[in-house]
Scaffold this motif. Sequence first.
Motif, PDB file in Angstrom:
ATOM      1  N   PHE A  17       1.477  -5.267  -9.590  1.00  9.32           N
ATOM      2  CA  PHE A  17       0.105  -5.706  -9.814  1.00  9.32           C
ATOM      3  C   PHE A  17      -0.882  -4.701  -9.232  1.00  9.32           C
ATOM      4  CE2 PHE A  17       2.494  -9.815  -9.090  1.00  9.32           C
ATOM      5  CZ  PHE A  17       2.650 -10.093 -10.446  1.00  9.32           C
ATOM      6  N   PRO A  18      -2.148  -4.745  -9.666  1.00 12.04           N
ATOM      7  CA  PRO A  18      -3.168  -3.883  -9.065  1.00 12.04           C
ATOM      8  C   PRO A  18      -3.355  -4.207  -7.571  1.00 12.04           C
ATOM      9  CG  PRO A  18      -3.936  -4.775 -11.163  1.00 12.04           C
ATOM     10  CD  PRO A  18      -2.674  -5.515 -10.819  1.00 12.04           C
ATOM     11  N   PRO A  19      -3.932  -3.274  -6.816  1.00  8.84           N
ATOM     12  CA  PRO A  19      -4.040  -3.454  -5.365  1.00  8.84           C
ATOM     13  C   PRO A  19      -4.743  -4.736  -4.921  1.00  8.84           C
ATOM     14  CG  PRO A  19      -4.479  -1.182  -5.936  1.00  8.84           C
ATOM     15  CD  PRO A  19      -4.354  -1.918  -7.233  1.00  8.84           C
ATOM     16  N   THR A  20      -5.853  -5.088  -5.539  1.00  4.16           N
ATOM     17  CA  THR A  20      -6.595  -6.271  -5.097  1.00  4.16           C
ATOM     18  C   THR A  20      -5.742  -7.531  -5.226  1.00  4.16           C
ATOM     19  OG1 THR A  20      -8.722  -5.283  -5.709  1.00  4.16           O
ATOM     20  CG2 THR A  20      -8.647  -7.682  -5.492  1.00  4.16           C
ATOM     21  N   GLN A  21      -5.052  -7.675  -6.351  1.00  2.00           N
ATOM     22  CA  GLN A  21      -4.208  -8.853  -6.573  1.00  2.00           C
ATOM     23  C   GLN A  21      -2.987  -8.833  -5.652  1.00  2.00           C
ATOM     24  OE1 GLN A  21      -5.616  -7.016  -8.999  1.00  2.00           O
ATOM     25  NE2 GLN A  21      -7.093  -8.532  -9.714  1.00  2.00           N
ATOM     26  N   SER A  22      -2.456  -7.654  -5.419  1.00  2.00           N
ATOM     27  CA  SER A  22      -1.325  -7.537  -4.492  1.00  2.00           C
ATOM     28  C   SER A  22      -1.731  -7.945  -3.083  1.00  2.00           C
ATOM     29  CB  SER A  22      -0.797  -6.102  -4.488  1.00  2.00           C
ATOM     30  OG  SER A  22      -0.248  -5.757  -5.744  1.00  2.00           O
ATOM     31  N   ILE A  47      -6.317   5.843  -1.175  1.00  2.00           N
ATOM     32  CA  ILE A  47      -5.213   5.908  -2.131  1.00  2.00           C
ATOM     33  C   ILE A  47      -5.738   6.130  -3.546  1.00  2.00           C
ATOM     34  CG2 ILE A  47      -3.393   4.530  -3.239  1.00  2.00           C
ATOM     35  CD1 ILE A  47      -2.921   3.245  -0.461  1.00  2.00           C
ATOM     36  N   GLU A  48      -6.816   5.421  -3.907  1.00  2.00           N
ATOM     37  CA  GLU A  48      -7.412   5.589  -5.235  1.00  2.00           C
ATOM     38  C   GLU A  48      -7.861   7.028  -5.463  1.00  2.00           C
ATOM     39  OE1 GLU A  48     -10.537   2.747  -5.274  1.00  2.00           O
ATOM     40  OE2 GLU A  48      -9.208   1.011  -5.552  1.00  2.00           O
ATOM     41  N   GLN A  49      -8.290   7.689  -4.379  1.00  2.00           N
ATOM     42  CA  GLN A  49      -8.749   9.077  -4.477  1.00  2.00           C
ATOM     43  C   GLN A  49      -7.616  10.084  -4.296  1.00  2.00           C
ATOM     44  OE1 GLN A  49     -12.586   9.685  -2.208  1.00  2.00           O
ATOM     45  NE2 GLN A  49     -12.385   7.472  -1.893  1.00  2.00           N
ATOM     46  N   GLY A  50      -6.412   9.566  -3.982  1.00  2.00           N
ATOM     47  CA  GLY A  50      -5.249  10.439  -3.878  1.00  2.00           C
ATOM     48  C   GLY A  50      -5.139  11.202  -2.576  1.00  2.00           C
ATOM     49  N   PHE A  51      -5.901  10.809  -1.557  1.00  2.00           N
ATOM     50  CA  PHE A  51      -5.889  11.579  -0.311  1.00  2.00           C
ATOM     51  C   PHE A  51      -4.531  11.559   0.383  1.00  2.00           C
ATOM     52  CE2 PHE A  51      -6.447  11.460   4.374  1.00  2.00           C
ATOM     53  CZ  PHE A  51      -6.732  12.803   4.562  1.00  2.00           C
ATOM     54  N   LEU A 101       0.824  -1.212   0.000  1.00  2.00           N
ATOM     55  CA  LEU A 101       0.000   0.000   0.000  1.00  2.00           C
ATOM     56  C   LEU A 101       0.856   1.260   0.000  1.00  2.00           C
ATOM     57  CD1 LEU A 101      -2.947  -0.981   2.379  1.00  2.00           C
ATOM     58  CD2 LEU A 101      -2.954  -0.851  -0.113  1.00  2.00           C
ATOM     59  N   LYS A 102       1.940   1.252   0.773  1.00  2.00           N
ATOM     60  CA  LYS A 102       2.772   2.451   0.795  1.00  2.00           C
ATOM     61  C   LYS A 102       3.489   2.664  -0.538  1.00  2.00           C
ATOM     62  CE  LYS A 102       7.127   0.612   1.476  1.00  2.00           C
ATOM     63  NZ  LYS A 102       6.779  -0.731   1.093  1.00  2.00           N
ATOM     64  N   GLU A 103       3.630   1.584  -1.338  1.00  2.00           N
ATOM     65  CA  GLU A 103       4.224   1.746  -2.667  1.00  2.00           C
ATOM     66  C   GLU A 103       3.323   2.578  -3.560  1.00  2.00           C
ATOM     67  OE1 GLU A 103       7.242   0.744  -3.468  1.00  2.00           O
ATOM     68  OE2 GLU A 103       7.546  -0.211  -1.528  1.00  2.00           O
ATOM     69  N   TYR A 104       2.019   2.370  -3.464  1.00  2.00           N
ATOM     70  CA  TYR A 104       1.085   3.134  -4.288  1.00  2.00           C
ATOM     71  C   TYR A 104       1.042   4.607  -3.890  1.00  2.00           C
ATOM     72  CZ  TYR A 104      -0.662  -1.518  -5.537  1.00  2.00           C
ATOM     73  OH  TYR A 104      -0.772  -2.815  -5.973  1.00  2.00           O
ATOM     74  N   MET A 105       1.303   4.889  -2.613  1.00  2.00           N
ATOM     75  CA  MET A 105       1.182   6.289  -2.177  1.00  2.00           C
ATOM     76  C   MET A 105       2.511   7.029  -2.074  1.00  2.00           C
ATOM     77  SD  MET A 105       0.410   6.410   1.935  1.00  2.00           S
ATOM     78  CE  MET A 105      -0.455   4.876   2.224  1.00  2.00           C
ATOM     79  N   ALA A 106       3.646   6.305  -1.937  1.00  2.00           N
ATOM     80  CA  ALA A 106       4.870   7.016  -1.567  1.00  2.00           C
ATOM     81  C   ALA A 106       6.137   6.563  -2.288  1.00  2.00           C
ATOM     82  CB  ALA A 106       5.099   6.902  -0.057  1.00  2.00           C
ATOM     83  N   ARG A 107       6.149   5.376  -2.913  1.00  2.00           N
ATOM     84  CA  ARG A 107       7.445   4.873  -3.356  1.00  2.00           C
ATOM     85  C   ARG A 107       7.454   4.392  -4.805  1.00  2.00           C
ATOM     86  NH1 ARG A 107      10.458  -0.008  -2.305  1.00  2.00           N
ATOM     87  NH2 ARG A 107      12.675   0.451  -2.199  1.00  2.00           N
ATOM     88  N   GLN A 147      -1.636  10.809  -0.787  1.00  2.00           N
ATOM     89  CA  GLN A 147      -0.614  11.364  -1.675  1.00  2.00           C
ATOM     90  C   GLN A 147      -0.609  12.888  -1.607  1.00  2.00           C
ATOM     91  OE1 GLN A 147      -2.818   8.875  -2.381  1.00  2.00           O
ATOM     92  NE2 GLN A 147      -2.323   7.854  -4.325  1.00  2.00           N
ATOM     93  N   ARG A 148      -1.802  13.489  -1.628  1.00  2.00           N
ATOM     94  CA  ARG A 148      -1.874  14.954  -1.560  1.00  2.00           C
ATOM     95  C   ARG A 148      -1.376  15.475  -0.220  1.00  2.00           C
ATOM     96  NH1 ARG A 148      -6.535  14.141  -4.671  1.00  2.00           N
ATOM     97  NH2 ARG A 148      -7.809  13.886  -2.802  1.00  2.00           N
ATOM     98  N   GLU A 149      -1.727  14.788   0.860  1.00  4.11           N
ATOM     99  CA  GLU A 149      -1.280  15.222   2.186  1.00  4.11           C
ATOM    100  C   GLU A 149       0.248  15.172   2.284  1.00  4.11           C
ATOM    101  OE1 GLU A 149      -3.274  16.289   4.976  1.00  4.11           O
ATOM    102  OE2 GLU A 149      -4.598  16.548   3.255  1.00  4.11           O
ATOM    103  N   ILE A 150       0.833  14.119   1.735  1.00  2.00           N
ATOM    104  CA  ILE A 150       2.297  13.992   1.758  1.00  2.00           C
ATOM    105  C   ILE A 150       2.943  15.074   0.894  1.00  2.00           C
ATOM    106  CG2 ILE A 150       4.234  12.506   1.091  1.00  2.00           C
ATOM    107  CD1 ILE A 150       2.368  10.099   1.769  1.00  2.00           C
TER     108      ILE A 150
END
Length: 546
Positions: free
Chosen positions: A199-204, A425-429, A188-194, A431-434
């Motif tokens: 793979f997509p989130p569900t499969q991951s 994460i899908e809505q970018g919340f 999850l932190k890869e999608y928002m920060a790294r 990511q924007r805060e960071i």
Amino acid sequence: MYEKWKEQYEKTISKFPERKKVFKTTSGYVVKPFYTPADIPDFDYEKKLGYPSIYPLTRGVQPTMYRGRFWTMRQYAGFATAEESNKRYRYLLDQGTTGLSVAFDLPTQIGYDSDDPMASGEVGKVGVAIDSLADIETLFNGIPLDKVSTSMTINATASYLLSCYIAVGEKQGVSSDKLAGTIQNDILKEYMARGTYRFPPTQSMRLITDIFSFCKDNVPLWNTISISGYHIREAGSDAVQEVAFTLADGIAYVDAAIKAGLDVDDFAGRLSFFFNCHNNFIEEVAKFRAARRMWAKIMTERFKAKKAKSTMLRFHTQTAGSTLTAQQPQNNIVRVALQTLAACIGGTQSLHTNSYDEALALPTEESVRIALRTQQIVANESGAADTIDPLAGAYMVEAMTDDIEKRAFEYIQKIDDLGGMMRAIEQGFPQREIQNSAYEYQKAIEDEDLIIVGVNKYHIDEEPPKGLLKIDSSVEVSQKAKLKNLKETRDNDAVKRALADLTAAAKTNENLMPKILNAVKTYATLGETINALKEIFGEYKENIVL
């Protein structure tokens, strides 16, 4: 007496103004001139602090903490080839490291073999290149896996690397139930920060819960995930956001595992966390204490965990790479020492200390030795490890611990309102805060509201750095040659069967770990294994957040 002090205070600052109009921590906490019991009104010792290893765990997860033994001293290492990294591991073990921590190169992290065009120019550059079980055999050659604890910083491809480690253990005669260590496995932190997702989130998330289930029965000493705030902080978050987003990720993983049919007390005790340690000493100590108390509440109240071990936030710490400066790099030794002390007083279970030259290159043997010695000096000479939670009861520490907890829970409530961390994460919340926090931090440096010694103040003329470790381009050539030889000498029919079995299993609800382990044992490469899953899972495309 307070009024008398206030009168003297105001008279003094009228003549000698303070350095700043407002003193704030990096998370925006306004620091008062001093603290009194009034700053922690209605303080309930049993409710807020209690005792080490006893709920609410503010003071630590072990009854003796470092009076029994010091934290695990890991030094994150890996570069070029498996042969070169093996030499560094042996050196670190000789110097007193008590645990290994493996850094993988970027292609390995994402799931590309060294001969893939996508890997061009990146092989062995920021970590060790691993293409197959053969490389892992070399990486741990002469290192008995029943005698060391190994942490692997790997996420999207964690299932493959864990399978390699299990297979090497078997070849050494070490059964999987004797293996100890950690895989980061925090997608999850890869999608928002790294960004090292595949793979997509569900499969991951399916792969992650498959690992939870498999290790519960087969690798019981293994920490199946290291829920990582470190990279969130490195991306620019403040301390409150680091705690909030990390624990929100933890909530998402626990939810996913329960939905997959696991009982919370069957896996929660093997969850671990990974935090950053920044420069603001008091804030960092308070952050660790707040996070521990929050997780105990979350597991007890939200998930109704029954076992005490399920409520314990056990964490690894790494000193902050983002605080290291290329200017006057020896100053980084002081920064790392300060951060090491904060991690110790904050109650970490293991620690990696960055080397002073890492703002410029991968660390040399000399710099990594100094980093390790920093831990050893704090452990053996400072006295900070002789008592448990030594800053407990300090008015400022308790006030800041409460503040971080309050504000972090407010963030978690916002994430819950958005539908949980995956939806957030899908809505970018996050990511924007960071992003906003990173902007404010950089602006404070440029405005000199935040002084970074050697960067925006106290400059000197410097010679270009010398003696830096550089990775030769020949590493890529040799790695490709080894890979070519492997593919020519292995049983390719066995590889094809194993990969076909994996692809077929991916279409079902079957646990994929046994299939991945079987593929690894045939010497199927990392890239081949990931591609077999990609046929069914697809690939994730980043949602750009502005």
